[in-house]
Every structure is written in structure tokens, then in C-alpha cells.
Design an enzyme around this catalytic site. Structure first.
Site, mmCIF file in Angstrom:
data_model
loop_
_atom_site.group_PDB
_atom_site.id
_atom_site.type_symbol
_atom_site.label_atom_id
_atom_site.label_comp_id
_atom_site.label_asym_id
_atom_site.label_seq_id
_atom_site.Cartn_x
_atom_site.Cartn_y
_atom_site.Cartn_z
ATOM 1 N N ASN A 9 0.962 -1.267 -0.018
ATOM 2 C CA ASN A 9 0.053 0.118 -0.105
ATOM 3 C C ASN A 9 1.021 1.286 -0.070
ATOM 4 O OD1 ASN A 9 -1.548 1.930 0.486
ATOM 5 N ND2 ASN A 9 -2.299 1.413 2.535
ATOM 6 N N TRP A 10 1.004 1.930 -1.259
ATOM 7 C CA TRP A 10 1.792 2.970 -1.326
ATOM 8 C C TRP A 10 1.460 4.257 -0.658
ATOM 9 C CZ3 TRP A 10 3.199 2.424 -7.435
ATOM 10 C CH2 TRP A 10 3.907 1.470 -7.664
ATOM 11 N N LYS A 11 0.321 4.303 -0.195
ATOM 12 C CA LYS A 11 -0.343 5.438 0.342
ATOM 13 C C LYS A 11 -0.174 6.664 -0.440
ATOM 14 C CE LYS A 11 -0.172 3.288 4.929
ATOM 15 N NZ LYS A 11 -0.091 3.341 6.410
ATOM 16 N N HIS A 96 -9.348 1.545 5.131
ATOM 17 C CA HIS A 96 -8.024 1.691 5.782
ATOM 18 C C HIS A 96 -8.272 2.567 7.078
ATOM 19 C CE1 HIS A 96 -4.091 2.741 6.592
ATOM 20 N NE2 HIS A 96 -3.517 1.819 5.997
ATOM 21 N N GLU A 98 -6.538 4.997 7.919
ATOM 22 C CA GLU A 98 -6.209 6.180 7.852
ATOM 23 C C GLU A 98 -7.518 7.056 7.006
ATOM 24 O OE1 GLU A 98 -2.590 5.685 5.611
ATOM 25 O OE2 GLU A 98 -1.778 4.997 7.549
ATOM 26 N N GLU A 168 -5.046 -4.666 10.540
ATOM 27 C CA GLU A 168 -4.252 -3.788 10.940
ATOM 28 C C GLU A 168 -4.380 -2.870 12.240
ATOM 29 O OE1 GLU A 168 -2.347 -2.683 6.781
ATOM 30 O OE2 GLU A 168 -4.058 -1.216 7.248
ATOM 31 N N GLY A 174 3.021 2.300 10.768
ATOM 32 C CA GLY A 174 4.146 3.272 10.611
ATOM 33 C C GLY A 174 4.739 3.700 11.926
ATOM 34 N N SER A 213 3.651 -2.015 10.454
ATOM 35 C CA SER A 213 4.965 -2.353 10.510
ATOM 36 C C SER A 213 5.844 -3.684 9.992
ATOM 37 C CB SER A 213 5.789 -1.920 11.974
ATOM 38 O OG SER A 213 5.264 -0.594 12.079
ATOM 39 N N GLY A 234 2.917 -1.039 4.225
ATOM 40 C CA GLY A 234 2.921 0.157 3.730
ATOM 41 C C GLY A 234 4.455 0.850 3.597
ATOM 42 N N GLY A 235 5.186 1.158 4.456
ATOM 43 C CA GLY A 235 6.617 1.656 4.270
ATOM 44 C C GLY A 235 7.680 0.652 3.447
HETATM 45 P P1 13P Z 1 3.309 0.399 7.508
HETATM 46 O O1 13P Z 1 3.668 -0.843 6.839
HETATM 47 O O2 13P Z 1 4.212 1.588 7.083
HETATM 48 O O3 13P Z 1 3.161 0.342 9.081
HETATM 49 O O4 13P Z 1 1.824 0.724 7.061
HETATM 50 C C1 13P Z 1 0.996 -0.343 7.120
HETATM 51 C C2 13P Z 1 -0.436 0.165 6.364
HETATM 52 O O5 13P Z 1 -1.086 0.931 6.849
HETATM 53 C C3 13P Z 1 -0.673 -0.949 5.245
HETATM 54 O O6 13P Z 1 -2.119 -0.659 4.820
#
Ligand code: 13P
Length: 254
Positions: A9-11, A96, A98, A168, A174, A213, A234-235
Site C-alpha cells: 500500500n503505497w499511500k 483503511h 487512515e 491492521e 508506521g 510495520s 506500507g513503508g
Molecule cells: P506500515 O507498513 O508503514 O506500518 O503501514 C501499514 C499499512 O497501513 C498498510 O496498509
């Protein structure tokens, strides 16, 4: 038998240059030699056409990070599931944390997004998970059950035959504070048990990804857990080497 799925998930990240480099790296024979695991990237909408061009002849799948409940009309700024499908998306992330948080999306609204995605040929990736305060108060499953129930009420338990769930925990996103494999496995099992109270076969078949993470170091043990079927990353999905190591962890545990 559930095929593991590793999804990036590149956000709100990327440039034309970085997207090209990343997709090229993920479509090399090394990452493609993964018949035992599926790999997907969910990109900002503006990059999806580019990902399609770069990945269309490969095994890499792609999707969107969200989708609207409408297919067309006067909804400025939204992305239609029909349009996403036209650009080759397999998946649409919905709910998600967010978006639930910053965009005040309720579980009922997320359920409508899930339905719109599914009705238009996309596989929804339903994100669920609790905040740190909810975790500390022992309310994880109350939160997760409510998020799942909204979808079951609108779309039925059978809809999970064609969906993915991502657990999640918000406190792990993050933060570098990955849930321990034990914590994650327990919640994944509770999710499966909850779904099984409606339909055991559906519960057994649905893929439940872990996100928060998830990285090259934490993925191998997480993915070795019985009810963890891959990761929503994510990251670490923005770096080809890290993401490739996570893919390898999924293949090794398949
Ligand atoms: P991180 O892997 O950066 O913690 O993000 C997880 C996430 O929100 C994937 O949708």
C-alpha cells in the site's frame, strides 16, 4: 488451501521515476518466480495507469487504495470502481484506518465501498483494526467484529468468498511497533472464528493479511502463523529490496 498474498500500500508516495523503478524491480524473474504467493501493489490513483502499462504482461497484480461508492456522476475528486477496473485493478482497499480516521468513514460507509468494489468486479481488501487505547482496554475484537458485521449485514457472509481482510492494528501502522506474531495470530484466529459462526467454509477460505510495520525482519515469523495469509505493507513496500524480502518470506511459508 489459501494462497499467500503480499500487497503493498503505497499511500501518498511516489514519483513517476520511483514507480517505474519499483514496478520494474517487482516484475523481474526473481520476484515472478513465486507461483506459491500472489503479489500486488495498491497505488495512488494517479499512478494506476502507469502501473498497468508497466505490469500488464507480468504476474504482478495491482489495485487502488480506496474506491467510491458510486460508479459515475457529480462526485468531485472520487475514483469509480468501474474506472479502476478499466485500468486493470484486481483489488481495491476499503476502510483503511487512515480513511476511517482522517475522512471520518463509518463502518456502514466502508461496507458500501466494499459492495461497490465487488459489484464492479474488484476484490475488496477490507481493513479492520483497533487503536492503541482500544487495544489497551482489551476491546480489539469488539472493534473488529463491528467493522466486519457492517459488511456482513450489507453484503452477506458469502461475499467474503471474493474478498480479502487485512488486520491492521492502528498502533502498529508506521510506528515500527509490529504486533507480535502471537498477538496477530490470536486476532486472526478470532476473526476466522467470528466469520465461522456465520459460515465455516467461507471463514476457512478467506485470506487474512497482517498489516502494521510488517517488514523484512518481522514478516518471516508473522507469515509462519497458521491464520496469517500474507501482509498489507506500507513503508517497506516502497523499497524494492525490502518488499522482495517480504515476498520471499511469504513464498517460504506457503
Ligand atoms: P506500515 O507498513 O508503514 O506500518 O503501514 C501499514 C499499512 O497501513 C498498510 O496498509
Amino acid at each position: 488451501m489459501r494462497t499467500p498474498l503480499v500487497m503493498g500500500n503505497w499511500k501518498l508516495n511516489g514519483t513517476k521515476e520511483s514507480v517505474k523503478a519499483l514496478v520494474n524491480a517487482l516484475t523481474t524473474p526473481a520476484n515472478e518466480a513465486a507461483p506459491k504467493a500472489e503479489v500486488a501493489v495498491c497505488a495512488p490513483a494517479v499512478f494506476i495507469g502507469m502501473v498497468e502499462d508497466l505490469a500488464k504482461d507480468s504476474k504482478l497484480q495491482w489495485g487502488s487504495e480506496d474506491c467510491d461508492i458510486h460508479t459515475s456522476g457529480a462526485y468531485t475528486g472520487e475514483n469509480s470502481p468501474v474506472m479502476l477496473k478499466e485500468f486493470g485493478c484486481t483489488y481495491a482497499i476499503v476502510g483503511h484506518s487512515e480513511r476511517r480516521d482522517y475522512h471520518k468513514e463509518s463502518s456502514e460507509y466502508v461496507a458500501q465501498k466494499y459492495k461497490a468494489a465487488q459489484d464492479n468486479g474488484l476484490i475488496p481488501v477490507l481493513c479492520v483494526g483497533e487503536s492503541e487505547a482500544e487495544f489497551d482496554a482489551g476491546k480489539t475484537m469488539d472493534v473488529v467484529r463491528e467493522e466486519l458485521k457492517a459488511v456482513i449485514d450489507l453484503c452477506g457472509i458469502e461475499s467474503f468468498k471474493n474478498a480479502v481482510i487485512a488486520y491492521e492494528p492502528i498502533w502498529a501502522i508506521g510506528t515500527g511497533k509490529t504486533a507480535t506474531p502471537e498477538i496477530a495470530q490470536n486476532v486472526h484466529k478470532d476473526i476466522r472464528d467470528f466469520l465461522a459462526s456465520f459460515n465455516a467454509e467461507v471463514a476457512d477460505g478467506v485470506r487474512i493479511l497482517y498489516g502494521g510495520s510488517c517488514n523484512a525482519k518481522t514478516a518471516p515469523e508473522l507469515f509462519s502463523q497458521k491464520d496469517i495469509d500474507g501482509g498489507l505493507v506500507g513503508g517497506a513496500s516502497l523499497k524494492a529490496d525490502d518488499f522482495s524480502a517480504i515476498i520471499k518470506a511469504a513464498v517460504d511459508n506457503a
